[in-house]
Design a protein around this motif. Structure first.
Motif, PDB file in Angstrom:
ATOM      1  N   MET A  89       0.836  -1.208   0.000  1.00 47.67           N
ATOM      2  CA  MET A  89       0.000   0.000   0.000  1.00 47.67           C
ATOM      3  C   MET A  89       0.869   1.256   0.000  1.00 47.67           C
ATOM      4  O   MET A  89       0.578   2.215  -0.718  1.00 47.67           O
ATOM      5  CB  MET A  89      -0.946  -0.001   1.200  1.00 47.67           C
ATOM      6  N   ASN A  90       1.934   1.247   0.792  1.00 47.06           N
ATOM      7  CA  ASN A  90       2.829   2.409   0.829  1.00 47.06           C
ATOM      8  C   ASN A  90       3.515   2.643  -0.511  1.00 47.06           C
ATOM      9  O   ASN A  90       3.683   3.791  -0.932  1.00 47.06           O
ATOM     10  CB  ASN A  90       3.870   2.255   1.937  1.00 47.06           C
ATOM     11  N   ARG A  91       3.931   1.560  -1.182  1.00 54.35           N
ATOM     12  CA  ARG A  91       4.546   1.715  -2.504  1.00 54.35           C
ATOM     13  C   ARG A  91       3.555   2.318  -3.491  1.00 54.35           C
ATOM     14  O   ARG A  91       3.892   3.208  -4.266  1.00 54.35           O
ATOM     15  CB  ARG A  91       5.067   0.372  -3.018  1.00 54.35           C
ATOM     16  N   PHE A  92       2.313   1.831  -3.464  1.00 58.06           N
ATOM     17  CA  PHE A  92       1.287   2.370  -4.361  1.00 58.06           C
ATOM     18  C   PHE A  92       1.010   3.836  -4.056  1.00 58.06           C
ATOM     19  O   PHE A  92       0.986   4.677  -4.958  1.00 58.06           O
ATOM     20  CB  PHE A  92      -0.008   1.554  -4.254  1.00 58.06           C
ATOM     21  N   ILE A  93       0.805   4.169  -2.790  1.00 59.51           N
ATOM     22  CA  ILE A  93       0.516   5.550  -2.411  1.00 59.51           C
ATOM     23  C   ILE A  93       1.689   6.455  -2.787  1.00 59.51           C
ATOM     24  O   ILE A  93       1.498   7.564  -3.294  1.00 59.51           O
ATOM     25  CB  ILE A  93       0.178   5.644  -0.907  1.00 59.51           C
ATOM     26  N   GLY A  94       2.906   5.977  -2.585  1.00 65.54           N
ATOM     27  CA  GLY A  94       4.084   6.752  -2.970  1.00 65.54           C
ATOM     28  C   GLY A  94       4.151   6.975  -4.468  1.00 65.54           C
ATOM     29  O   GLY A  94       4.474   8.085  -4.927  1.00 65.54           O
ATOM     30  N   ALA A  95       3.825   5.944  -5.247  1.00 62.34           N
ATOM     31  CA  ALA A  95       3.849   6.076  -6.705  1.00 62.34           C
ATOM     32  C   ALA A  95       2.782   7.058  -7.180  1.00 62.34           C
ATOM     33  O   ALA A  95       3.021   7.872  -8.076  1.00 62.34           O
ATOM     34  CB  ALA A  95       3.642   4.709  -7.364  1.00 62.34           C
ATOM     35  N   VAL A  96       1.607   7.015  -6.556  1.00 65.61           N
ATOM     36  CA  VAL A  96       0.535   7.948  -6.943  1.00 65.61           C
ATOM     37  C   VAL A  96       0.880   9.363  -6.496  1.00 65.61           C
ATOM     38  O   VAL A  96       0.628  10.328  -7.235  1.00 65.61           O
ATOM     39  CB  VAL A  96      -0.832   7.487  -6.396  1.00 65.61           C
TER      40      VAL A  96
END
Length: 160
Positions: free
Chosen positions: A19-26
């Motif tokens: 989730m953190n990787r996704f939120i960071g990418a967004v």
């Protein structure tokens, strides 16, 4: 005082980290895309990462993907939107009411069968959890790749 733990090899594939990787990418995508309207009418066909989402989208332009990724990020950060939660709640109440009326007309033998079914469902909870966790991590991984691809594609379109 809260301390940030370093990621051990076992934590690398955790749902929290996905989730953190996704939120960071967004977040990176959102900071890079300064003029989202430039993404309108930009076809997705040239990008293999984003073209996998094309079947799920009505309009296949980059702007739609941008909005979708931001919407998913908000759902992760703040929970499912209120309208969707209220709709699910109404459906559950309807199911409960219909189940209650069916239960009042059923015999005691069917109640015993339901108890057996509940025990079997409880035994399957771990399998269900693992199945959904694996699926969620896979989806988050794909969405992260798509957010990164959209960011890269925007940079190409703008000439950065």
């Amino acid at each position: 005082m809260m301390q940030m733990a370093t990621d051990s090899p076992g934590q690398k594939n955790s749902l929290f980290n996905a989730m953190n990787r996704f939120i960071g990418a967004v977040n990176n995508m959102d900071q890079t895309v300064m003029v989202p309207s430039l993404l309108r009418d930009v076809p997705v066909d040239g990008d293999s990462e984003l073209s996998s989402m094309k079947a799920d989208m009505d309009d296949g332009d980059m702007y739609g993907y941008y909005q979708l990724l931001k919407s998913i990020r908000l759902d992760i950060e703040w929970g499912v939107r209120r309208a969707a939660a209220e709709e699910r709640s109404k459906m559950q109440i309807t199911r409960m009411n219909s189940s209650a009326s069916l239960a009042s007309t059923s015999s005691t033998s069917s109640e015993e069968e339901e108890d057996d079914d509940d025990e079997e469902e409880d035994g399957d909870l771990e399998k269900q959890f693992q199945f959904h966790l694996t699926g969620l991590q896979g989806v988050l991984s794909k969405l992260t790749s798509q957010a990164n691809s959209l960011t890269k594609r925007y940079k190409q379109e703008v000439g950065i």
